[in-house]
Design a protein around this motif. Structure first.
Motif, PDB file in Angstrom:
ATOM      1  N   ILE A 169       0.847  -1.182   0.000  1.00  0.00           N
ATOM      2  CA  ILE A 169       0.000   0.000   0.000  1.00  0.00           C
ATOM      3  C   ILE A 169       0.886   1.236   0.000  1.00  0.00           C
ATOM      4  O   ILE A 169       1.976   1.234   0.564  1.00  0.00           O
ATOM      5  CB  ILE A 169      -1.006  -0.003   1.167  1.00  0.00           C
ATOM      6  CG1 ILE A 169      -0.292   0.054   2.522  1.00  0.00           C
ATOM      7  CG2 ILE A 169      -1.905  -1.217   1.096  1.00  0.00           C
ATOM      8  CD1 ILE A 169      -1.243   0.210   3.699  1.00  0.00           C
ATOM      9  N   TYR A 170       0.398   2.274  -0.632  1.00  0.00           N
ATOM     10  CA  TYR A 170       1.220   3.482  -0.765  1.00  0.00           C
ATOM     11  C   TYR A 170       0.303   4.677  -0.929  1.00  0.00           C
ATOM     12  O   TYR A 170      -0.921   4.545  -1.002  1.00  0.00           O
ATOM     13  CB  TYR A 170       2.200   3.353  -1.929  1.00  0.00           C
ATOM     14  CG  TYR A 170       1.603   3.318  -3.314  1.00  0.00           C
ATOM     15  CD1 TYR A 170       1.938   4.284  -4.257  1.00  0.00           C
ATOM     16  CD2 TYR A 170       0.726   2.310  -3.713  1.00  0.00           C
ATOM     17  CE1 TYR A 170       1.426   4.253  -5.550  1.00  0.00           C
ATOM     18  CE2 TYR A 170       0.201   2.267  -4.994  1.00  0.00           C
ATOM     19  CZ  TYR A 170       0.556   3.243  -5.904  1.00  0.00           C
ATOM     20  OH  TYR A 170       0.036   3.204  -7.178  1.00  0.00           O
ATOM     21  N   THR A 171       0.908   5.846  -0.975  1.00  0.00           N
ATOM     22  CA  THR A 171       0.134   7.061  -1.189  1.00  0.00           C
ATOM     23  C   THR A 171       0.881   7.968  -2.144  1.00  0.00           C
ATOM     24  O   THR A 171       1.973   7.623  -2.635  1.00  0.00           O
ATOM     25  CB  THR A 171      -0.181   7.762   0.134  1.00  0.00           C
ATOM     26  OG1 THR A 171      -1.194   8.768  -0.081  1.00  0.00           O
ATOM     27  CG2 THR A 171       1.049   8.407   0.753  1.00  0.00           C
ATOM     28  N   ILE A 172       0.325   9.109  -2.444  1.00  0.00           N
ATOM     29  CA  ILE A 172       0.911  10.033  -3.407  1.00  0.00           C
ATOM     30  C   ILE A 172       2.315  10.430  -2.960  1.00  0.00           C
ATOM     31  O   ILE A 172       2.547  10.770  -1.798  1.00  0.00           O
ATOM     32  CB  ILE A 172       0.022  11.287  -3.528  1.00  0.00           C
ATOM     33  CG1 ILE A 172      -1.333  10.899  -4.144  1.00  0.00           C
ATOM     34  CG2 ILE A 172       0.704  12.358  -4.366  1.00  0.00           C
ATOM     35  CD1 ILE A 172      -2.381  11.977  -4.005  1.00  0.00           C
ATOM     36  N   ASP A 173       3.251  10.392  -3.908  1.00  0.00           N
ATOM     37  CA  ASP A 173       4.631  10.756  -3.597  1.00  0.00           C
ATOM     38  C   ASP A 173       5.116  11.912  -4.458  1.00  0.00           C
ATOM     39  O   ASP A 173       5.874  12.747  -4.009  1.00  0.00           O
ATOM     40  CB  ASP A 173       5.534   9.536  -3.796  1.00  0.00           C
ATOM     41  CG  ASP A 173       6.983   9.808  -3.421  1.00  0.00           C
ATOM     42  OD1 ASP A 173       7.207  10.381  -2.332  1.00  0.00           O
ATOM     43  OD2 ASP A 173       7.888   9.455  -4.198  1.00  0.00           O
ATOM     44  N   ARG A 174       4.667  11.944  -5.725  1.00  0.00           N
ATOM     45  CA  ARG A 174       5.120  12.986  -6.648  1.00  0.00           C
ATOM     46  C   ARG A 174       3.940  13.855  -7.079  1.00  0.00           C
ATOM     47  O   ARG A 174       2.810  13.598  -6.723  1.00  0.00           O
ATOM     48  CB  ARG A 174       5.783  12.338  -7.863  1.00  0.00           C
ATOM     49  CG  ARG A 174       7.010  11.494  -7.498  1.00  0.00           C
ATOM     50  CD  ARG A 174       7.654  10.898  -8.753  1.00  0.00           C
ATOM     51  NE  ARG A 174       8.853  10.137  -8.428  1.00  0.00           N
ATOM     52  CZ  ARG A 174       8.867   8.825  -8.200  1.00  0.00           C
ATOM     53  NH1 ARG A 174       7.737   8.142  -8.255  1.00  0.00           N
ATOM     54  NH2 ARG A 174       9.985   8.208  -7.920  1.00  0.00           N
ATOM     55  N   GLU A 175       4.245  14.864  -7.878  1.00  0.00           N
ATOM     56  CA  GLU A 175       3.197  15.765  -8.359  1.00  0.00           C
ATOM     57  C   GLU A 175       2.151  14.987  -9.145  1.00  0.00           C
ATOM     58  O   GLU A 175       2.468  14.065  -9.897  1.00  0.00           O
ATOM     59  CB  GLU A 175       3.814  16.849  -9.240  1.00  0.00           C
ATOM     60  CG  GLU A 175       2.804  17.883  -9.717  1.00  0.00           C
ATOM     61  CD  GLU A 175       3.419  18.901 -10.664  1.00  0.00           C
ATOM     62  OE1 GLU A 175       2.700  19.841 -11.052  1.00  0.00           O
ATOM     63  OE2 GLU A 175       4.594  18.740 -11.017  1.00  0.00           O
ATOM     64  N   THR A 176       0.912  15.361  -8.964  1.00  0.00           N
ATOM     65  CA  THR A 176      -0.183  14.712  -9.677  1.00  0.00           C
ATOM     66  C   THR A 176      -0.837  15.706 -10.634  1.00  0.00           C
ATOM     67  O   THR A 176      -0.791  16.920 -10.406  1.00  0.00           O
ATOM     68  CB  THR A 176      -1.244  14.193  -8.691  1.00  0.00           C
ATOM     69  OG1 THR A 176      -1.776  15.297  -7.943  1.00  0.00           O
ATOM     70  CG2 THR A 176      -0.640  13.180  -7.728  1.00  0.00           C
ATOM     71  N   PRO A 177      -1.468  15.222 -11.706  1.00  0.00           N
ATOM     72  CA  PRO A 177      -2.097  16.148 -12.650  1.00  0.00           C
ATOM     73  C   PRO A 177      -3.284  16.890 -12.067  1.00  0.00           C
ATOM     74  O   PRO A 177      -3.628  17.982 -12.523  1.00  0.00           O
ATOM     75  CB  PRO A 177      -2.508  15.245 -13.822  1.00  0.00           C
ATOM     76  CG  PRO A 177      -2.559  13.873 -13.255  1.00  0.00           C
ATOM     77  CD  PRO A 177      -1.534  13.827 -12.170  1.00  0.00           C
ATOM     78  N   ASP A 178      -3.950  16.301 -11.077  1.00  0.00           N
ATOM     79  CA  ASP A 178      -5.031  16.994 -10.368  1.00  0.00           C
ATOM     80  C   ASP A 178      -4.472  17.446  -9.013  1.00  0.00           C
ATOM     81  O   ASP A 178      -4.075  16.633  -8.181  1.00  0.00           O
ATOM     82  CB  ASP A 178      -6.220  16.057 -10.170  1.00  0.00           C
ATOM     83  CG  ASP A 178      -7.450  16.811  -9.671  1.00  0.00           C
ATOM     84  OD1 ASP A 178      -7.342  17.449  -8.601  1.00  0.00           O
ATOM     85  OD2 ASP A 178      -8.500  16.752 -10.321  1.00  0.00           O
ATOM     86  N   HIS A 179      -4.450  18.751  -8.788  1.00  0.00           N
ATOM     87  CA  HIS A 179      -3.742  19.284  -7.624  1.00  0.00           C
ATOM     88  C   HIS A 179      -4.584  19.337  -6.352  1.00  0.00           C
ATOM     89  O   HIS A 179      -4.126  19.833  -5.319  1.00  0.00           O
ATOM     90  CB  HIS A 179      -3.185  20.678  -7.951  1.00  0.00           C
ATOM     91  CG  HIS A 179      -2.140  20.660  -9.022  1.00  0.00           C
ATOM     92  ND1 HIS A 179      -0.903  20.081  -8.835  1.00  0.00           N
ATOM     93  CD2 HIS A 179      -2.159  21.115 -10.297  1.00  0.00           C
ATOM     94  CE1 HIS A 179      -0.178  20.200  -9.941  1.00  0.00           C
ATOM     95  NE2 HIS A 179      -0.931  20.821 -10.844  1.00  0.00           N
ATOM     96  N   ASP A 180      -5.792  18.816  -6.386  1.00  0.00           N
ATOM     97  CA  ASP A 180      -6.608  18.773  -5.173  1.00  0.00           C
ATOM     98  C   ASP A 180      -6.517  17.424  -4.458  1.00  0.00           C
ATOM     99  O   ASP A 180      -7.254  17.179  -3.503  1.00  0.00           O
ATOM    100  CB  ASP A 180      -8.072  19.062  -5.516  1.00  0.00           C
ATOM    101  CG  ASP A 180      -8.273  20.506  -5.967  1.00  0.00           C
ATOM    102  OD1 ASP A 180      -7.580  21.385  -5.438  1.00  0.00           O
ATOM    103  OD2 ASP A 180      -9.112  20.738  -6.861  1.00  0.00           O
ATOM    104  N   LEU A 181      -5.603  16.588  -4.901  1.00  0.00           N
ATOM    105  CA  LEU A 181      -5.396  15.292  -4.257  1.00  0.00           C
ATOM    106  C   LEU A 181      -4.427  15.442  -3.097  1.00  0.00           C
ATOM    107  O   LEU A 181      -3.516  16.267  -3.140  1.00  0.00           O
ATOM    108  CB  LEU A 181      -4.851  14.280  -5.267  1.00  0.00           C
ATOM    109  CG  LEU A 181      -5.648  14.120  -6.558  1.00  0.00           C
ATOM    110  CD1 LEU A 181      -4.991  13.085  -7.460  1.00  0.00           C
ATOM    111  CD2 LEU A 181      -7.095  13.744  -6.255  1.00  0.00           C
TER     112      LEU A 181
END
Length: 259
Positions: free
Chosen positions: A221-233
């Motif tokens: 299991i993991y979570t966001i680590d780098r920039e995402t295209p949707d910035h509200d995550l």
């Protein structure tokens, strides 16, 4: 907007949170993204923003580039811990995926026999017989299952074909009879004003039941680590991930959490 487009066919080595020193193998074009998902959190951005003009590398091009890089790393005395199929899209969508796997195992055995061969896949092609057999031959068959909610998958993972059925994916992963690692992204936040938090019990409880049903050899299991295209995550907290990890481990299934 996120625009991480990896070189092709070889990139790195890079340090993976889950796998160690990883030499990447990208079977997609070097100038864009080709994927059967269009995830709102993908570090490579949205599919429509990165349409490639180049072709996928051929089996022969992948093998030649991989051998050159492994010879170079061998000469430098720095061999990889893992050869990882990842990059700008779904690796199993390559028309010669099974043959590329055979070549990669052969080169691994020659230059870095201690290294593992890993495939990071969204599992959308895993039911194809030739892909299934190829995934059975790799060390780490890592298959994505972010949730068991079809509605959530349609909203967040956004399959690019209308026949995607999460129930079929679950049965496919189970059909590996333990030779599979389930990988799940947990996150919080919103997209276009819609809640995309999958860390609540309404998502976690049925996911845990499915993990028990699949009985993979491991869960990541993991979570966001780098920039995402949707910035509200937003990232899931370490405390949240640890709690989910502990519930998986309580079922007797090894589980790791990457923050």
């Amino acid at each position: 907007m996120s625009t991480v487009i990896y070189p092709s066919p070889i990139f790195g080595p890079v340090h993976s949170r889950r796998l160690g020193i990883s030499l990447g193998i990208n079977l997609m074009p070097a100038d864009g993204k080709v994927c059967t998902f269009d995830c709102i959190y993908c570090e490579c951005g949205f599919n429509a923003d990165h349409r490639p003009r180049l072709k996928r590398p051929t089996r022969e091009e992948v093998a030649a580039a991989l051998e050159r890089k492994l010879k170079e790393m061998q000469a430098d005395g720095q061999l990889p811990d893992v050869l990882t199929f990842a990059g700008n899209g779904e690796p199993t969508a390559h028309p010669q995926f099974a043959e590329v796997i055979d070549d990669t195992i052969r080169l691994r055995n020659t230059y870095c026999p201690e290294a593992k061969v890993s495939v990071l896949s969204n599992a959308t092609m895993a039911m194809r017989p030739e892909v299934h057999k190829a995934l059975e031959r790799v060390d780490n068959n890592i298959l994505k299952l972010d949730t068991v909610s079809q509605e959530y998958i349609n909203k967040v993972n956004r399959p690019t074909y209308p026949t995607y059925d999460v129930r079929e994916i679950i049965e496919t992963i189970r059909s590996f009879n333990g030779h599979a690692i389930v990988q799940t992204m947990f996150m919080r936040g919103t997209m276009d004003g819609q809640d995309v938090d999958n860390t609540g019990e309404e998502y976690v409880a049925p996911w845990l039941e499915t993990i028990k049903y699949i009985t993979p050899r491991q869960v990541m299991i993991y979570t966001i680590d780098r920039e995402t295209p949707d910035h509200d995550l937003k990232k899931a907290s370490p405390e949240t991930l640890n709690a989910i990890r502990d519930r998986v481990m309580a079922m007797g299934i090894p589980c790791s959490a990457a923050y």
